[in-house]
Design an enzyme around this catalytic site. Structure first.
Site, PDB file in Angstrom:
ATOM      1  N   CYS A   1      13.314   2.396   3.120  1.00 45.56           N
ATOM      2  CA  CYS A   1      13.931   1.773   4.284  1.00 45.56           C
ATOM      3  C   CYS A   1      15.457   1.705   4.126  1.00 45.56           C
ATOM      4  O   CYS A   1      16.114   2.738   4.122  1.00 45.56           O
ATOM      5  CB  CYS A   1      13.324   0.391   4.523  1.00 45.56           C
ATOM      6  SG  CYS A   1      13.606  -0.251   6.187  1.00 45.56           S
TER       7      CYS A   1
ATOM      8  N   HIS B   1       7.581   2.051   5.008  1.00 43.91           N
ATOM      9  CA  HIS B   1       7.175   1.058   4.005  1.00 43.91           C
ATOM     10  C   HIS B   1       5.867   1.444   3.330  1.00 43.91           C
ATOM     11  O   HIS B   1       4.781   1.139   3.833  1.00 43.91           O
ATOM     12  CB  HIS B   1       7.029  -0.312   4.671  1.00 43.91           C
ATOM     13  CG  HIS B   1       8.330  -0.955   4.998  1.00 43.91           C
ATOM     14  ND1 HIS B   1       9.026  -1.737   4.103  1.00 43.91           N
ATOM     15  CD2 HIS B   1       9.080  -0.920   6.123  1.00 43.91           C
ATOM     16  CE1 HIS B   1      10.152  -2.161   4.667  1.00 43.91           C
ATOM     17  NE2 HIS B   1      10.201  -1.676   5.892  1.00 43.91           N
TER      18      HIS B   1
ATOM     19  N   GLU C   1       4.551   0.133   0.814  1.00 51.50           N
ATOM     20  CA  GLU C   1       3.840  -1.011   0.236  1.00 51.50           C
ATOM     21  C   GLU C   1       2.795  -1.573   1.197  1.00 51.50           C
ATOM     22  O   GLU C   1       1.989  -2.435   0.827  1.00 51.50           O
ATOM     23  CB  GLU C   1       4.820  -2.105  -0.209  1.00 51.50           C
ATOM     24  CG  GLU C   1       5.319  -3.035   0.883  1.00 51.50           C
ATOM     25  CD  GLU C   1       6.256  -2.349   1.841  1.00 51.50           C
ATOM     26  OE1 GLU C   1       6.359  -2.802   2.994  1.00 51.50           O
ATOM     27  OE2 GLU C   1       6.899  -1.348   1.441  1.00 51.50           O
TER      28      GLU C   1
END
Length: 386
Positions: free
Chosen positions: A270, A360, A362
């Site tokens: 990001c 992202h 994660e």
């Protein structure tokens, strides 16, 4: 103010568009950049994501709050890394239909109560489809939500909205970063590697994903130096997500250049993708309305693989799909782009010593399509160490 009652709330955009609804969360005034998120789920992760600092988030999903609020899903931790110190980062929240009932065994309270507890001003009961169409047409813009004693004539409210600074040129990473740092230990055994994570607004699940792969993570302030990293004898460096205009992050760009000069493996997501891109010589620009949601397709051009990704960014790198270019650290390539609009979604050095993505991996909240990137970085660390 005769046409206002105790439950009235007003959203005012800087171009003069006004939406009237009812209070949601705290009562008062909040200012920020109006943006929209297309996620059908994951509102708690969105609200607690530091990347949303100084933004008023509009949810496109029509009903919000069904699963309440719990103590486990926050995507920020306090300055010392304690989850008990986590907080909501959005400036305000805009929804159509707040759920009147919380229906989840994991809930410890309601969304409404948590917004009140953390003094987050919101508005409900407006036509969010019309609002999102307006923002898609006109672009993200400054806005304000007003209720209670903050209500006044629209002209006065509009002046308040216009008095705030724009997101273009905003230097915000330092406002969300840990001041002194903290450590996240690996789960289930000894540390295989040590990674220095530069906190530009890091999400809670990112160090957790590293820890699951046997990596000890030293989360460092945004002001960390190369000396700090070398003192840790770090095997690699991670650049986190975060808020604001990447064109203001000269300190992080300088540090990234020093890390690349040392030959340390580097991974960014990001905001970290934009920082690596800048260090490699690319420029950034402010997008019209950005990418915010958990359903955005991204093409990895080296493999042709398409991942459905979670994203939250209003700035992007300049570049074209598959573009190769020279840098002081070797040849680099634009490795990923968005299938919807062609925006740059990743860059890497061709020797694979450094890579980053705009989305992202994660997956909090969001799909797991990109989790393999943490394995890729762990394999890179292992190869260098051998």
């Amino acid at each position: 103010m005769s046409d206002f009652d105790s439950t009235t709330a007003v959203l005012v955009l800087e171009d003069g568009r006004v939406f009237r609804g009812t209070t949601f969360g705290a009562v008062g005034q909040t200012l920020g950049e109006a943006v929209f998120s297309t996620g059908m789920t994951g509102y708690q992760e969105t609200l607690t994501d530091p990347s949303y600092h100084r933004q008023i988030v509009v949810s496109t999903a029509p009903q919000i709050g069904n699963t309440g609020w719990n103590d486990e899903d926050n995507e920020s931790v306090g300055p010392t890394g304690k989850s008990s110190e986590s907080k909501i980062w959005v400036a305000g929240y805009v929804v159509r239909d707040p759920s009147r009932r919380t229906s989840s065994w994991r809930a410890t309270g309601s969304l409404q109560d948590e917004l009140v507890r953390q003094d987050i001003v919101g508005i409900a009961g407006i036509d969010t489809r019309a609002l999102v169409r307006h923002l898609r047409t006109r672009g993200s813009m400054r806005a304000g939500v007003f209720s209670g004693a903050a209500l006044a004539d629209v002209d006065i409210l509009l002046e308040r909205v216009k008095s705030q600074p724009t997101m273009l040129g905003a230097d915000l990473a330092g406002e969300v970063s840990t001041p002194n740092g903290y450590i996240v230990e690996p789960t289930g055994g000894e540390a295989r590697f040590t990674v220095a994570a530069i906190d530009l607004g890091i999400k809670t699940n990112t160090p957790r994903m590293f820890a699951e792969r046997g990596i000890r993570v030293h989360v460092l302030p945004s002001t960390a130096t190369l000396h700090d990293i070398l003192d840790l004898k770090a095997d690699g460096v991670f650049l986190s997500n975060g808020p604001g205009d990447p064109a203001t992050a000269d300190g992080a760009v300088h540090l990234t250049k020093e890390v690349l000069g040392q030959g340390l493996p580097l991974f960014g997501i990001c905001f970290g993708n934009q920082i690596l891109g800048r260090a490699l010589g690319l420029n950034t620009y402010k997008m019209k309305f950005g990418h915010r949601g958990i359903n955005i397709p991204v093409i990895e051009h080296g493999t042709g693989r398409i991942a459905i990704t979670a994203q939250n960014h209003g700035f992007a790198l300049e570049g074209e799909a598959g573009q190769e270019f020279d840098t002081p650290f070797g040849r680099a390539v634009v490795s990923h782009t968005c299938a919807n609009d062609g925006a740059v979604e990743g860059v890497r050095l061709l020797d694979d010593s450094a890579f980053s993505v705009q989305y992202h991996p994660e997956a909090a909240a969001g799909p797991h399509d990109a989790a393999y990137l943490f394995d890729r970085f762990a394999n890179l660390l292992e190869g260098v160490k051998k």
